[in-house]
Design an enzyme around this catalytic site. Structure first.
Site, PDB file in Angstrom:
ATOM      1  N   LYS A  20       0.840  -1.216   0.000  1.00  0.00           N
ATOM      2  CA  LYS A  20       0.000   0.000   0.000  1.00  0.00           C
ATOM      3  C   LYS A  20       0.869   1.257   0.000  1.00  0.00           C
ATOM      4  CE  LYS A  20      -2.942   0.732   3.597  1.00  0.00           C
ATOM      5  NZ  LYS A  20      -2.834   2.086   4.179  1.00  0.00           N
ATOM      6  N   ARG A  25       3.025   5.947  -3.333  1.00  0.00           N
ATOM      7  CA  ARG A  25       4.193   6.729  -3.762  1.00  0.00           C
ATOM      8  C   ARG A  25       4.461   6.547  -5.249  1.00  0.00           C
ATOM      9  NH1 ARG A  25       4.307   5.675   1.549  1.00  0.00           N
ATOM     10  NH2 ARG A  25       5.631   6.882   2.956  1.00  0.00           N
ATOM     11  N   ASP A 317       2.220  -0.836  11.939  1.00  0.00           N
ATOM     12  CA  ASP A 317       0.887  -1.205  11.446  1.00  0.00           C
ATOM     13  C   ASP A 317       0.474  -2.622  11.845  1.00  0.00           C
ATOM     14  OD1 ASP A 317       0.501   1.261  10.306  1.00  0.00           O
ATOM     15  OD2 ASP A 317       1.240   0.667   8.339  1.00  0.00           O
ATOM     16  N   ARG A 348      -6.057   2.137  18.216  1.00  0.00           N
ATOM     17  CA  ARG A 348      -5.859   0.681  18.123  1.00  0.00           C
ATOM     18  C   ARG A 348      -5.559   0.041  19.474  1.00  0.00           C
ATOM     19  NH1 ARG A 348      -3.035   0.469  12.106  1.00  0.00           N
ATOM     20  NH2 ARG A 348      -5.024   0.445  11.008  1.00  0.00           N
TER      21      ARG A 348
HETATM   22  C1  S3P Z   1       2.678   5.061   6.257  1.00  0.00           C
HETATM   23  C2  S3P Z   1       3.340   5.425   7.404  1.00  0.00           C
HETATM   24  C3  S3P Z   1       2.920   5.036   8.754  1.00  0.00           C
HETATM   25  C4  S3P Z   1       1.913   3.901   8.718  1.00  0.00           C
HETATM   26  C5  S3P Z   1       0.857   4.117   7.682  1.00  0.00           C
HETATM   27  C6  S3P Z   1       1.462   4.223   6.297  1.00  0.00           C
HETATM   28  C7  S3P Z   1       3.197   5.517   4.951  1.00  0.00           C
HETATM   29  O1  S3P Z   1       2.338   6.147   9.410  1.00  0.00           O
HETATM   30  O2  S3P Z   1       1.335   3.718   9.974  1.00  0.00           O
HETATM   31  O3  S3P Z   1      -0.078   3.050   7.680  1.00  0.00           O
HETATM   32  O4  S3P Z   1       2.802   4.961   3.910  1.00  0.00           O
HETATM   33  O5  S3P Z   1       4.022   6.437   4.951  1.00  0.00           O
HETATM   34  P1  S3P Z   1       3.239   7.264  10.163  1.00  0.00           P
HETATM   35  O6  S3P Z   1       4.205   7.765   9.199  1.00  0.00           O
HETATM   36  O7  S3P Z   1       2.243   8.294  10.598  1.00  0.00           O
HETATM   37  O8  S3P Z   1       3.866   6.557  11.306  1.00  0.00           O
END
Ligand code: S3P
Length: 430
Positions: A20, A25, A317, A348
């Site tokens: 994801k 990106r 996550d 969570r």
């Molecule tokens: C993500 C960064 C994480 C993660 C999120 C996806 C990303 O969050 O928890 O599900 O794709 O950059 P944080 O950067 O807020 O920790």
């Protein structure tokens, strides 16, 4: 309401959908590149579709196809300043990554845009990105002085910064670096811990000048870069549900093919191995600057451990499904230093504490974590997922072993990250 029943051993081979974080990106950088990119094995989930729709609304042509039997995007990039002003609010749905990364990217554009999302996303903290972007000169406003979406971004004049992040966050780091892409001078972020580095790896893959020295990440934007073909690895955050399901279900053996094993994401493997899991990591050829492996997992008994420090960030996550592993382990598992879990798609710590107690598991919560007492048997429960995909998938996995199964109030939320999860899990457990 969906019911997940007791299971037989989980055996066989499977591929999990594309990553994801990398899909978001890839879409963003392909849209800002000159010419066509192909994103093979992208994740066709609701969250990623929000990012795709955002760029379509800004005039980028994006089509879907199948390549090497994988869902594939073709994106005709128009260069760093080729986006057009969107005619409406950009709806980021449930996707924090869409909202936070796009806010950075749009801060450097010469037009007006508004980003909003569902009730969960509108209650998640945004000052963490607004503050550094405003320091760069971005004109952003939002509810409660910019703490909450909707966020409105007006044409601003950016200047480069050197920003020290108060908390380690890949979304904050990426928002600042993506804003810096519009500038020919270096933009630097210092991070207090190494959060996922997909943005940086993708900059390098596209040939965008980027340098990393310890905690310092610097991008130099402004120059043209061209579209490319990218292969997206399987999402280790999705693989995590099968790793735990197979570990706790006696007689199981699963091979998960081509999973991304970027070291900033493999905390789940380290934690499960420390708890006594049987997981073999068979390294494969890397894809688009991201390491890949097949993961072979066999069922095994687990014991409780203490989880804190750098491991938290590398598994951020995966805590909902790690709670399920902990609830099956012998002894207690203590998680500390994980305050960020309170501001994810749901709180969570609270969501999982309520769900586990429903299964008869003793849980104590702290501001920054929880203590879980493992037990060998679970009661089936009526479970509230709080509209959070990872709570839903975790409780579905637990439902394989809970007496009478678990009833989930909402499985539709799973589509935000893993369409087809329930079907894939049921097919393995029948
Ligand atoms: C993500 C960064 C994480 C993660 C999120 C996806 C990303 O969050 O928890 O599900 O794709 O950059 P944080 O950067 O807020 O920790």
């Amino acid at each position: 309401m969906s019911k997940v029943f007791k299971t037989k051993p989980l055996r066989g081979e499977l591929s999990v959908p594309g990553d994801k974080s990398i899909t978001h990106r890839a879409v963003m950088l392909a849209a800002l590149a000159e010419g066509e990119s192909e994103i093979v094995g992208y994740l066709p989930s609701q969250d990623c579709e929000r990012t795709i729709a955002a760029f379509q609304a800004m005039g980028i042509e994006i089509s879907t196809t199948q390549l090497d039997e994988q869902p594939t995007l073709r994106i005709k990039g128009k260069g760093l300043f080729g986006l057009k002003e969107p005619g409406d609010v950009i709806d980021c749905g449930n996707s924090g990554t869409t909202m936070r990364l796009m806010t950075g990217l749009l801060s450097g554009q010469k037009f007006f845009s508004v980003l909003s999302g569902d009730s969960s996303l509108r209650s998640r903290p945004m000052r963490r990105i607004i503050d550094p972007l405003r320091m760069m000169g971005a004109e952003i406003s939002g509810r409660s002085k910019g703490q909450y979406a909707p966020l409105a971004i007006s044409e601003g004049t950016l200047s480069p910064i050197e920003y020290t992040q108060p908390i380690a966050s890949a979304q904050v780091k990426s928002a600042v670096l993506l804003a810096g892409l519009s500038l020919a001078e270096p933009t630097t972020v210092y991070e207090p811990g190494r959060s996922r580095d997909h943005t940086e790896r993708m900059f390098q893959y596209f040939g965008i000048p980027f340098e990393r020295k310890g905690e310092k990440a610097t991008v130099v934007g402004g120059a043209v870069f061209t579209g490319k073909k990218m292969v997206v690895p399987g999402d280790i955050s999705s693989a995590a549900f099968f790793l735990v399901a197979a570990t706790i279900t006696e007689g199981s053996e699963l091979r998960l093919r081509n999973v991304g094993v970027n070291p900033t994401r493999t905390g789940i493997l380290d934690i499960l191995l420390k708890m006594g899991a049987d997981i073999k990591i068979e390294v494969q050829e890397s894809a688009g600057n991201e390491p890949l492996a097949d993961l072979v997992v066999r069922s095994s008994s687990l014991h409780g451990i203490k989880i804190d420090g750098a491991l938290i960030l590398r598994a951020i996550d995966e805590f909902p499904i790690l709670c399920i592993a902990a609830a099956r382990a012998e002894g207690e598992t203590v998680i500390r230093g994980a305050r960020e879990l309170r501001v994810k798609e749901s709180d969570r710590i609270e969501s999982m504490a309520v769900a586990l107690r429903g299964m008869g598991v003793a849980v104590e919560t702290y501001d920054d974590g929880m203590r879980i007492e493992g037990r060998p048997d679970w009661l089936g429960c009526d479970c509230r997922t709080a509209g959070d995909h990872r709570i839903a998938m975790s409780m579905a996995v637990a439902g394989l072993l809970a007496e009478g199964g678990n009833h989930l109030d909402d499985v539709a939320c799973i589509k935000t990250s893993f369409p087809g999860f329930i079907e894939q899990l049921s097919a393995l457990s029948k």
